[in-house]
Motif scaffolding. Structure first.
Motif, PDB file in Angstrom:
ATOM      1  N   ALA A  11       0.832  -1.203   0.000  1.00  0.00           N
ATOM      2  CA  ALA A  11       0.000   0.000   0.000  1.00  0.00           C
ATOM      3  C   ALA A  11       0.866   1.251   0.000  1.00  0.00           C
ATOM      4  N   SER A  12       0.444   2.250  -0.801  1.00  0.00           N
ATOM      5  CA  SER A  12       1.157   3.527  -0.837  1.00  0.00           C
ATOM      6  C   SER A  12       0.296   4.668  -0.313  1.00  0.00           C
ATOM      7  N   GLU A  13      -0.987   4.381  -0.046  1.00  0.00           N
ATOM      8  CA  GLU A  13      -1.901   5.376   0.502  1.00  0.00           C
ATOM      9  C   GLU A  13      -2.563   4.811   1.753  1.00  0.00           C
ATOM     10  N   ILE A  24      -5.717 -14.935   0.916  1.00  0.00           N
ATOM     11  CA  ILE A  24      -7.146 -14.943   0.618  1.00  0.00           C
ATOM     12  C   ILE A  24      -7.730 -13.613   1.082  1.00  0.00           C
ATOM     13  N   ILE A  25      -8.394 -12.928   0.187  1.00  0.00           N
ATOM     14  CA  ILE A  25      -8.885 -11.570   0.432  1.00  0.00           C
ATOM     15  C   ILE A  25     -10.408 -11.562   0.333  1.00  0.00           C
ATOM     16  N   LYS A  26     -11.046 -10.897   1.278  1.00  0.00           N
ATOM     17  CA  LYS A  26     -12.504 -10.754   1.249  1.00  0.00           C
ATOM     18  C   LYS A  26     -12.866  -9.488   0.476  1.00  0.00           C
ATOM     19  N   VAL A  27     -13.458  -9.652  -0.691  1.00  0.00           N
ATOM     20  CA  VAL A  27     -13.885  -8.504  -1.492  1.00  0.00           C
ATOM     21  C   VAL A  27     -15.283  -8.108  -1.045  1.00  0.00           C
ATOM     22  N   THR A  28     -15.436  -6.857  -0.614  1.00  0.00           N
ATOM     23  CA  THR A  28     -16.727  -6.401  -0.088  1.00  0.00           C
ATOM     24  C   THR A  28     -17.480  -5.500  -1.045  1.00  0.00           C
ATOM     25  N   GLU A  29     -16.783  -4.894  -2.003  1.00  0.00           N
ATOM     26  CA  GLU A  29     -17.475  -4.004  -2.939  1.00  0.00           C
ATOM     27  C   GLU A  29     -16.651  -3.856  -4.200  1.00  0.00           C
ATOM     28  N   MET A  30     -17.350  -3.861  -5.356  1.00  0.00           N
ATOM     29  CA  MET A  30     -16.679  -3.694  -6.638  1.00  0.00           C
ATOM     30  C   MET A  30     -17.373  -2.584  -7.410  1.00  0.00           C
ATOM     31  N   ASP A  31     -16.590  -1.761  -8.083  1.00  0.00           N
ATOM     32  CA  ASP A  31     -17.125  -0.669  -8.890  1.00  0.00           C
ATOM     33  C   ASP A  31     -16.745  -0.934 -10.335  1.00  0.00           C
ATOM     34  N   ASP A  32     -17.763  -0.990 -11.206  1.00  0.00           N
ATOM     35  CA  ASP A  32     -17.507  -1.307 -12.617  1.00  0.00           C
ATOM     36  C   ASP A  32     -16.606  -0.278 -13.291  1.00  0.00           C
ATOM     37  N   ASP A  33     -16.601   0.957 -12.791  1.00  0.00           N
ATOM     38  CA  ASP A  33     -15.841   2.028 -13.438  1.00  0.00           C
ATOM     39  C   ASP A  33     -14.471   2.249 -12.802  1.00  0.00           C
ATOM     40  N   TRP A  36     -10.027  -0.491  -8.889  1.00  0.00           N
ATOM     41  CA  TRP A  36      -9.801  -0.841  -7.500  1.00  0.00           C
ATOM     42  C   TRP A  36     -11.078  -1.433  -6.917  1.00  0.00           C
ATOM     43  N   VAL A  37     -10.910  -2.343  -5.957  1.00  0.00           N
ATOM     44  CA  VAL A  37     -12.056  -2.919  -5.257  1.00  0.00           C
ATOM     45  C   VAL A  37     -11.875  -2.698  -3.756  1.00  0.00           C
ATOM     46  N   GLY A  46     -10.047  -1.644   3.063  1.00  0.00           N
ATOM     47  CA  GLY A  46      -9.455  -0.608   2.223  1.00  0.00           C
ATOM     48  C   GLY A  46      -9.469  -1.040   0.774  1.00  0.00           C
ATOM     49  N   TYR A  47      -8.733  -0.304  -0.055  1.00  0.00           N
ATOM     50  CA  TYR A  47      -8.709  -0.578  -1.491  1.00  0.00           C
ATOM     51  C   TYR A  47      -7.550  -1.495  -1.867  1.00  0.00           C
ATOM     52  N   VAL A  48      -7.819  -2.369  -2.862  1.00  0.00           N
ATOM     53  CA  VAL A  48      -6.768  -3.202  -3.451  1.00  0.00           C
ATOM     54  C   VAL A  48      -6.938  -3.159  -4.966  1.00  0.00           C
ATOM     55  N   PRO A  49      -5.857  -3.270  -5.724  1.00  0.00           N
ATOM     56  CA  PRO A  49      -5.966  -3.232  -7.190  1.00  0.00           C
ATOM     57  C   PRO A  49      -6.623  -4.508  -7.719  1.00  0.00           C
TER      58      PRO A  49
END
Length: 202
Positions: A11-13, A24-33, A36-37, A46-49
């Motif tokens: 992470a840089s931010e 193993i990462i729990k993805v909680t929200e995805m944005d089509d545009d 980052w998720v 937080g955000y991950v690429p």
């Protein structure tokens, strides 16, 4: 939903999360545009690429499906057939929609501290919650155990039930994809899917 890290990320931010390849990462929200998720790792969100991870495939995860669309997919399925969808009313959270045969019930998944629960039991991931309710009733008033979905994208209409020797009246077959029938006074609409599967492009 869960994902596996394809590469390590630092992470840089302040609003990003670091992880190692294979985590193993729990993805909680995805944005089509966005590239980052929103994800959660060890209770930190937080955000991950997106291109650093690969979503683990689960046939029951429907993503951004509305409550109404979930009811269309599940109504008249066998009791227990279900899907998990992103919550409309609470972004970043999830709901479990379950067929009761003639109706569909929705269960909000409560999340806190990296744990997921519907009733009293808590789980560290959605798939463990699902696995638990495959062998335990998710309903209180009757026994309803989760069952894997079967081609839910074509099951939008009730199926016509009939017995050997019954006469089935075809009321309308003007469309090559939709037929209307009647048997013993009951009418229904059958949608025939002849779409080819879509394959990912490389």
């Amino acid at each position: 939903m869960e994902a596996v890290a394809l590469f390590s990320f630092t992470a840089s931010e302040a609003d990003e999360i670091s992880f190692q390849k294979g985590d193993i990462i729990k993805v909680t929200e995805m944005d089509d545009d966005s590239c980052w998720v929103t994800a959660e790792i060890e209770g930190k969100r937080g955000y991950v690429p997106e291109n650093y991870i690969s979503l683990l495939p689960f046939p029951w995860f429907a993503g951004r499906v509305s409550r109404l669309e979930a009811e269309k997919r599940l109504c008249w399925q066998d009791p227990g057939v279900f899907l998990v969808r992103e919550s409309e009313s609470a972004p970043g959270e999830f709901s479990v929609s379950v067929s009761y045969g003639d109706r569909v019930e929705h269960f909000r998944v409560l999340e806190g501290g990296g744990q997921y629960c519907i009733w009293d039991e808590s789980f560290c991931s959605l798939n463990r919650l699902v696995d638990f309710y495959r062998t335990h009733s998710i309903a209180v008033e009757e026994v309803v155990r989760l069952r894997d979905p079967q081609s839910l994208h074509t099951a939008h209409f009730p199926r016509l039930r009939f017995l050997p020797g019954d006469v089935i009246d075809v009321l309308d077959c003007a469309s090559s994809r939709t037929w209307r029938e009647r048997c013993r006074g009951r009418r229904t609409t059958e949608t025939i899917s002849n779409q080819r599967p879509s394959w990912p492009h490389h």
